[in-house]
Design a protein around this motif. Sequence first.
Motif: not given
Length: 363
Positions: A162-185
């Motif tokens: 009842n607490e899950i809000q799937l829109p929180n996963l959006l937007p997938i990707g973005g301008v800085n998404s690749v550098p951010e994902i690499l840093k997190s990895s």
Amino acid sequence: MIRQQLSTFQIACLIGNFIFSGTLISLPQIMIEVSKQNTWLVVPLTYLLTIMLIFLLCRNPEKLKKMRGLFNADKKTWLQNTFLILFFFFILFMFIRDFRAVNSFIDGVLLPDTPIEVIAILTTLTLIYITLTGVEVISRITVIHFMTISAVVIALPFMLINEIQLPNLLPIGGVNSVPEILKSSYIFFPWMMEAIIIVFLFVFFKPIEHLKKAGLIGTSVGFLLLFILIVLNITVLGVAVSSEATYPNIALIQQINLTDFLDRLDLVIEVVWIPSMLCKLSLLMFCINKLMNVFRKTDSDLSLVPLALLLGLTIHLSKNNLDSIEYSFFTWPTKGLLLESSIVTVFLLIKRKRGKGKKKAEG
């Protein structure tokens, strides 16, 4: 090192618990802060790299069997000594990091009025008791607690539906998404590489024919549980809350609201997690003691108690909980990755050298 009998299922649970229990405390917070709603993409990316390395290390069980003499050889080459020293310091640093983390968590969340030194003493005595029973008993205890916490994590999506809000996963990707994902990895990968390093321990136990299978199962389950928690952190708490909370998983389970009178389920889940973390620390202490025996060329547990008490004093290496968390976030990824890559490289060199030595002898 003593060879003891462990089943494939026990090894899988040890590996899964090893990589899962230590990351629960606060690692999702820094990952979500860096890569935001795209953090869930870090898990499958890191999973593929980890699985590839496990295949590389465990692809030939016959060669792994020959590595068993590494701990027992009277005369060791410089490569073997280098491997043992690197392995020892890696296990030692992991123990110090996780020991401080679990005691800081108990002190800050469960027993805020109890001095952390008292908590550290009680934790050390518990670890001594568990470690003295041997790795077979540690594995049985780990199976029980890892299966329990796995069931709890798998049930969380249903308890929080009842607490899950799937829109929180959006937007997938973005301008800085690749550098951010690499840093997190980069932050996440050294923690997961611990699964590969701990595989080296099981090379020296019997049997190892199914070591690759156990490694794949344990690693896959650990990653699956982490994936569930990270997705829930984003969809239930949102990026803003998850990136600010010191312990986002605690904030997550506090959102469970099954009935009006049944609350504080977070305390029950915390009680389930702490024994699994103690199982990991016991395995690390067991490894440290055995490696010390290798250096001393003996096989005795008499030195375990003074060694454990000395390790308990490492609680003072961090001034406070904030220093411990910053070390885990900013220092450990680089230090851990350097040690892990060095250990894997030296291990492969030893394995290759022994393979060439056998071919030369046969020729």
